[in-house]
Enzyme design. Structure first.
Site: not given
Length: 294
Positions: A161, A165
């Site tokens: 993640y 991001k």
């Protein structure tokens, strides 16, 4: 009616959580909203709430990870409302694992939804805006991406993640520079709010719970939506290439990587000499924020 009168906006992942909050706030400010979500029932519920309140919205179920299908979201926006002014990339999932335990499937799922998901619909939107610009028509368009504090400073147990991001933050900087010539701005938001993803852990759910005494609901997702509504409005035309953070009533700008003064020998460093150069650099550095969870 509001700061987004007749601005046409696609919001991905808008069937719940932050996306649903964004859609309702945007519509309340006069936007025509394409509520994108693969969960048609959830998207329909949001659209019903918007239209019953007098707003304008339609359901779109395009798969943001499928390039060809994503084109349908842009086409629907133009067919339904006559134009497109902004894409708000919000959709996301979690596949949290410590790096040593992470599977290829965990990695690929996050990259597909977050990083590729930020590419697909936006690519088709940019082709539309570039075409208008080349025809000599004035374009005043917005790309709004969703990054995360995890991507800006890392997060234990979320390396997939965090990497996705961080990629979105870098993508935003590139888009801002490359697309300015077509009248398109690009900014990103790192939000902190109460959603299904953030409250999956009991401790977080308790900390982010809505206050029962009627006081300011610090973690309400609508607090983040206000900044995004302004970024989609005409008044934000001069703002591009920024990474914003928003939680509660606080808005800030995330300051990116910067090159320091450095240490220059004027010649090649011998391997054994590098340690002394590093010592000098560390003595003058401003330490990065700690990785979440460390």
């Amino acid at each position: 009616m509001g700061i987004l009168n007749n601005r046409v906006v696609i919001i991905t992942g808008a069937g719940g959580g932050l996306g649903a909050a964004h859609a309702k706030v945007f519509a309340a400010e006069g936007a025509c909203v394409v509520v994108n979500d693969i969960n048609e029932a959830a998207a329909s519920a949001v659209v019903d709430e918007i239209t019953q309140a007098g707003g304008k919205a339609v359901v779109n179920t395009s798969d943001i990870t499928n390039y060809d299908d994503s084109a349908n979201a842009v086409k629907q926006a133009i067919d339904a409302f006559g134009d497109l002014h902004a894409v708000l990339n919000n959709a996301g999932i979690n596949r949290d694992r410590m790096f040593a335990s992470m599977s290829e499937a965990d990695w690929d799922a996050i990259m597909s939804v977050h990083l590729k998901g930020h590419f697909c619909i936006t690519s088709h939107a940019v082709h539309y805006w570039r075409g208008l610009s080349k025809e000599g028509r004035e374009v005043d368009a917005r790309i709004i991406n969703t990054t995360s504090g995890a991507g800006l400073q890392g997060s234990v147990g979320q390396s997939n993640y965090a990497a996705a991001k961080a990629g979105i933050a870098a993508l935003t900087l590139n888009q801002a520079v490359e697309l300015a010539r077509y009248g398109v701005t690009a900014n990103a938001i790192a939000p902190a709010a109460r959603t299904g993803m953030t409250t999956a852990v009991e401790e977080m759910a308790t900390r982010m719970a809505k206050p029962e005494d009627g006081s300011f609901d610090y973690w309400a997702p609508e607090n983040v939506s206000s900044l995004l509504a302004w970024l989609a409005a005409e008044d934000s035309k001069a703002i591009t290439g920024r990474i914003f953070e928003a939680e509660g009533g606080r808005i800030s700008i995330a300051d990116g990587w910067r090159t320091t003064e450095g240490v220059d020998k004027g010649a090649r460093w011998e391997p054994a000499e590098v340690g002394s150069a590093i010592d000098q650099l560390l003595a003058k550095e401003v330490p990065a924020q700690k990785v979440y969870g460390s």
